[in-house]
Design a protein around this motif. Sequence first.
Motif, mmCIF file in Angstrom:
data_model
loop_
_atom_site.group_PDB
_atom_site.id
_atom_site.type_symbol
_atom_site.label_atom_id
_atom_site.label_comp_id
_atom_site.label_asym_id
_atom_site.label_seq_id
_atom_site.Cartn_x
_atom_site.Cartn_y
_atom_site.Cartn_z
ATOM 1 N N TYR A 1 0.855 -1.188 0.000
ATOM 2 C CA TYR A 1 0.000 0.000 0.000
ATOM 3 C C TYR A 1 0.885 1.229 0.000
ATOM 4 O O TYR A 1 1.998 1.215 0.503
ATOM 5 N N ALA B 1 1.469 5.381 0.811
ATOM 6 C CA ALA B 1 1.041 6.404 1.766
ATOM 7 C C ALA B 1 -0.006 7.324 1.143
ATOM 8 O O ALA B 1 -0.751 7.993 1.851
ATOM 9 N N ASP B 2 -0.078 7.321 -0.195
ATOM 10 C CA ASP B 2 -1.042 8.170 -0.889
ATOM 11 C C ASP B 2 -2.341 7.438 -1.226
ATOM 12 O O ASP B 2 -3.123 7.918 -2.038
ATOM 13 N N CYS B 3 -2.592 6.293 -0.607
ATOM 14 C CA CYS B 3 -3.817 5.546 -0.921
ATOM 15 C C CYS B 3 -5.037 6.400 -0.559
ATOM 16 O O CYS B 3 -4.956 7.297 0.285
ATOM 17 N N CYS C 1 -5.744 6.724 3.102
ATOM 18 C CA CYS C 1 -4.575 6.942 3.951
ATOM 19 C C CYS C 1 -4.340 8.439 4.161
ATOM 20 O O CYS C 1 -4.493 9.227 3.245
ATOM 21 N N ARG D 1 -0.206 9.106 7.879
ATOM 22 C CA ARG D 1 0.201 8.858 9.262
ATOM 23 C C ARG D 1 -0.020 7.378 9.578
ATOM 24 O O ARG D 1 -0.872 6.732 8.987
ATOM 25 N N LEU D 2 0.737 6.865 10.519
ATOM 26 C CA LEU D 2 0.662 5.451 10.876
ATOM 27 C C LEU D 2 -0.136 5.259 12.162
ATOM 28 O O LEU D 2 -0.065 6.084 13.074
ATOM 29 N N ALA E 1 1.983 -2.971 7.699
ATOM 30 C CA ALA E 1 0.720 -2.944 8.429
ATOM 31 C C ALA E 1 0.303 -4.386 8.694
ATOM 32 O O ALA E 1 0.575 -5.281 7.892
ATOM 33 N N ASP F 1 1.578 -0.024 11.474
ATOM 34 C CA ASP F 1 0.284 0.405 10.947
ATOM 35 C C ASP F 1 -0.717 -0.734 11.053
ATOM 36 O O ASP F 1 -0.343 -1.882 11.286
ATOM 37 N N GLY G 1 -4.868 -2.122 9.493
ATOM 38 C CA GLY G 1 -5.700 -2.044 8.300
ATOM 39 C C GLY G 1 -5.818 -3.339 7.514
ATOM 40 O O GLY G 1 -6.416 -3.355 6.454
ATOM 41 N N LEU H 1 4.433 -1.079 3.247
ATOM 42 C CA LEU H 1 4.344 0.313 2.819
ATOM 43 C C LEU H 1 5.287 0.581 1.647
ATOM 44 O O LEU H 1 6.454 0.181 1.668
ATOM 45 N N ASN I 1 0.824 4.206 -4.307
ATOM 46 C CA ASN I 1 -0.048 3.066 -4.581
ATOM 47 C C ASN I 1 0.377 2.343 -5.847
ATOM 48 O O ASN I 1 0.277 1.128 -5.935
#
Length: 177
Positions: free
Chosen positions: A74, A76-78, A81, A84-85, A112, A141, A143, A152, A156
């Motif tokens: 995944y 960070a720009d999903c 999202c 932040r974790l 995650a 993380d 999810g 991470l 994406n």
Amino acid sequence: MKIISKINIIIKSFIILVAVLITFGASNGSEFKVKNNNLNLSTDLSLMALKVEEDIKNDIYSVKESYTGDLTGYGADCPLCGGRLACMPSLDVLHGNITYNDETYGTVRIAASSKNLPCGTIIRFDSKKISSDPVIAIVLDRGVLGTHIDLLTVTNQDALTSVGRSVINYDVLRKGW
């Protein structure tokens, strides 16, 4: 027949004698001796076994548990999202920061997991698509469900191309902080 038997005994004795002479002659007169000045000559084997057990437990690369699960990626720009974790909300991962510097394991990837693995858990797995070396990651993380791991990545799109989806076996090296 008795003569052959006596000759065999003489030959065997001669071979043993030569072997002994070679062994003692090879030392060239210099011998290594270990002196034990310890007056307590008994050995406590149970204490030694406990020490070995403790050393294995404290070995940072010994496997504590093993699981099988899906590996996905995944970014960070999903869409859902925020950069932040869940375990470390102050750590911003929006600007390409996909690693964490752990004081014991050094630089590790961020992953995650479900709550089955506490925050700070260190895992190790093999994925030739990601690295030729084993990947060491830290759970920072949430999810995902069950025993799945979500690694991470910067974006994406990177998650789709560099990680994809595969079934992996992974080892827990440290459970939580």
